[in-house]
Design a protein around this motif. Sequence first.
Motif, mmCIF file in Angstrom:
data_model
loop_
_atom_site.group_PDB
_atom_site.id
_atom_site.type_symbol
_atom_site.label_atom_id
_atom_site.label_comp_id
_atom_site.label_asym_id
_atom_site.label_seq_id
_atom_site.Cartn_x
_atom_site.Cartn_y
_atom_site.Cartn_z
ATOM 1 N N ASN A 13 0.843 -1.197 0.000
ATOM 2 C CA ASN A 13 0.000 0.000 0.000
ATOM 3 C C ASN A 13 0.878 1.246 0.000
ATOM 4 N N PRO A 14 1.492 1.579 -1.133
ATOM 5 C CA PRO A 14 2.373 2.749 -1.140
ATOM 6 C C PRO A 14 1.594 4.027 -0.864
ATOM 7 N N ILE A 15 2.278 4.977 -0.284
ATOM 8 C CA ILE A 15 1.656 6.254 0.057
ATOM 9 C C ILE A 15 1.542 7.084 -1.220
ATOM 10 N N GLU A 16 0.326 7.482 -1.546
ATOM 11 C CA GLU A 16 0.072 8.283 -2.745
ATOM 12 C C GLU A 16 0.300 9.756 -2.413
ATOM 13 N N THR A 17 0.715 10.516 -3.418
ATOM 14 C CA THR A 17 0.923 11.946 -3.230
ATOM 15 C C THR A 17 0.221 12.715 -4.338
ATOM 16 N N ASP A 18 -0.189 13.927 -4.024
ATOM 17 C CA ASP A 18 -0.820 14.780 -5.030
ATOM 18 C C ASP A 18 0.214 15.398 -5.960
ATOM 19 N N ASP A 19 1.480 15.431 -5.525
ATOM 20 C CA ASP A 19 2.537 16.058 -6.301
ATOM 21 C C ASP A 19 3.742 15.120 -6.371
ATOM 22 N N LYS B 245 6.230 15.015 -8.240
ATOM 23 C CA LYS B 245 7.501 15.663 -8.579
ATOM 24 C C LYS B 245 7.975 16.604 -7.470
ATOM 25 N N LEU B 246 7.397 16.482 -6.290
ATOM 26 C CA LEU B 246 7.666 17.424 -5.201
ATOM 27 C C LEU B 246 9.149 17.594 -4.914
ATOM 28 N N ASN B 247 9.894 16.538 -4.800
ATOM 29 C CA ASN B 247 11.312 16.618 -4.456
ATOM 30 C C ASN B 247 12.224 16.339 -5.640
ATOM 31 N N ASP B 248 11.722 16.495 -6.847
ATOM 32 C CA ASP B 248 12.512 16.270 -8.054
ATOM 33 C C ASP B 248 12.549 17.570 -8.847
ATOM 34 N N LEU C 117 11.085 21.237 -13.606
ATOM 35 C CA LEU C 117 11.475 22.241 -14.594
ATOM 36 C C LEU C 117 11.194 21.817 -16.024
ATOM 37 N N THR C 118 10.837 20.561 -16.238
ATOM 38 C CA THR C 118 10.570 20.068 -17.586
ATOM 39 C C THR C 118 9.470 20.900 -18.242
ATOM 40 N N GLY C 119 9.768 21.382 -19.445
ATOM 41 C CA GLY C 119 8.811 22.206 -20.185
ATOM 42 C C GLY C 119 9.074 23.700 -20.038
ATOM 43 N N GLU C 120 9.862 24.094 -19.051
ATOM 44 C CA GLU C 120 10.161 25.515 -18.841
ATOM 45 C C GLU C 120 11.084 26.024 -19.944
#
Length: 150
Positions: A79-85, A87-90, A95-98
């Motif tokens: 049961n991995p912990i899901e996150t809303d973000d 890419k939070l710590n990446d 920055l991809t697309g900037e």
Amino acid sequence: MAEWLDSISTHWFWLSLGLILGAAEMVAPGFFLMWLGLAAIIVGILDYFLPITVAYQVAMFAILSVLTVFAGKKFLADNPIETDDPKLNDRGARLTGEIVTVVEAITDGQGRVKVGDTVWAARGTDAATGARVRVTGADGAVLLVESVTP
């Protein structure tokens, strides 16, 4: 000497230890102490209902501690912990697309770009100083870039 330990209500010790370990988990989270606290609470409950010597209680606590830690590890794997973000710590992925500005010309695929107030190493198609490039990804601390066509 150990006879007096067998005569007192040791279940209160185990229940208290379980609560203390649970509180310690809240103060210094590491997702480890809660499983030891659970083992202590189980030993306390069993000691309340069954006449168990202190030596067996300690052995039971040791065994239950190992079992609860491995059960917790398996639970988290299933049961991995899901996150809303995700890419939070990446930072590179964020920055991809900037579109960024080249501050040191990209020659032979190597150069530097300015992102906000920070300068990053960049790798990609050759570009002159001042050119605008798009971030396509990251390789560690090196941004992968491509030319932006006007």
